[in-house]
Design a protein around this motif. Structure first.
Motif, PDB file in Angstrom:
ATOM      1  N   MET A  47       0.868  -1.258  -0.043  1.00 28.67           N
ATOM      2  CA  MET A  47       0.192  -0.029   0.089  1.00 28.67           C
ATOM      3  C   MET A  47       0.954   1.235  -0.161  1.00 28.67           C
ATOM      4  N   ARG A  48       1.945   1.132  -0.427  1.00 26.30           N
ATOM      5  CA  ARG A  48       2.724   2.380  -0.576  1.00 26.30           C
ATOM      6  C   ARG A  48       2.650   3.183  -1.979  1.00 26.30           C
ATOM      7  N   VAL A  49       2.097   2.245  -3.255  1.00 33.83           N
ATOM      8  CA  VAL A  49       2.130   2.849  -4.284  1.00 33.83           C
ATOM      9  C   VAL A  49       0.501   2.907  -4.477  1.00 33.83           C
ATOM     10  N   HIS A  50      -0.063   4.142  -4.788  1.00 28.90           N
ATOM     11  CA  HIS A  50      -1.545   4.364  -4.857  1.00 28.90           C
ATOM     12  C   HIS A  50      -2.171   4.641  -6.055  1.00 28.90           C
ATOM     13  N   GLU A  51      -1.507   4.864  -7.062  1.00 27.36           N
ATOM     14  CA  GLU A  51      -1.787   5.019  -8.371  1.00 27.36           C
ATOM     15  C   GLU A  51      -0.955   4.342  -9.680  1.00 27.36           C
ATOM     16  N   TRP A  52      -1.740   4.014 -10.543  1.00 27.83           N
ATOM     17  CA  TRP A  52      -1.083   3.474 -11.717  1.00 27.83           C
ATOM     18  C   TRP A  52      -0.430   4.661 -12.681  1.00 27.83           C
ATOM     19  N   PRO A  53       0.639   4.374 -13.455  1.00 28.41           N
ATOM     20  CA  PRO A  53       1.304   5.212 -14.205  1.00 28.41           C
ATOM     21  C   PRO A  53       0.205   6.483 -14.788  1.00 28.41           C
ATOM     22  N   ASN A  54      -0.901   5.903 -15.321  1.00 27.04           N
ATOM     23  CA  ASN A  54      -1.672   7.139 -15.897  1.00 27.04           C
ATOM     24  C   ASN A  54      -2.788   7.674 -14.837  1.00 27.04           C
ATOM     25  N   GLY A  55      -2.574   7.509 -13.581  1.00 27.45           N
ATOM     26  CA  GLY A  55      -3.581   8.187 -12.515  1.00 27.45           C
ATOM     27  C   GLY A  55      -4.357   7.479 -12.058  1.00 27.45           C
TER      28      GLY A  55
END
Length: 142
Positions: A47-55
């Protein structure tokens, strides 16, 4: 080499060679990523990354802590023990700096949730995700 050493070695080899169910990382069909590094997968499930590269926001689904598929996924794909992942989630929740993933009760519930949630990611033990509509398989570089 003594007979005891040989027997221990043979036993260990037999234990290691047993087939374990394949762990398949799945995502909603709208997720544009087709492959992740082990580090990125670990960051997403921690749960440290909250978004995919496209937002698009990432919604993480996991099975219950005691589920054998969850246990195997943590060890084989993420390279960590389930209790380590639980500690990360608990620390974030209790400190107010993050949230825990959404827990589902079965692999079928996991498939349905990922299929119906834009930006969702999860895992199953079987490799039949490609037969489910609105689901794609994400390859993890181990």
């Amino acid at each position: 080499m003594t007979w005891i050493s040989i027997r221990v070695l043979i036993t260990l080899l037999l234990l290691v060679s047993q087939d374990l169910p394949a762990q398949t990382l799945i995502a909603n069909e709208q997720v544009e990523i087709k492959q992740l590094s082990k580090t990125t997968a670990r960051s997403i499930f921690a749960m440290r990354v909250h978004e995919w590269p496209n937002g698009t926001p990432i919604t993480v689904y996991v099975l219950q802590d005691q589920d054998p598929t969850h246990n195997q996924f943590c060890k084989s794909v993420l390279g960590m023990f389930p209790y380590q992942l639980r500690r990360i989630w608990d620390r974030q929740v209790f400190s107010g700096t993050g949230t825990a993933p959404i827990v589902v009760n079965s692999e079928q519930e996991m498939l349905d949730a990922v299929a119906n949630t834009k930006g969702a990611i999860g895992y199953i033990s079987k490799d039949d995700a490609d037969t489910h509509k609105r689901i794609q398989i994400i390859k993890v570089d181990l």
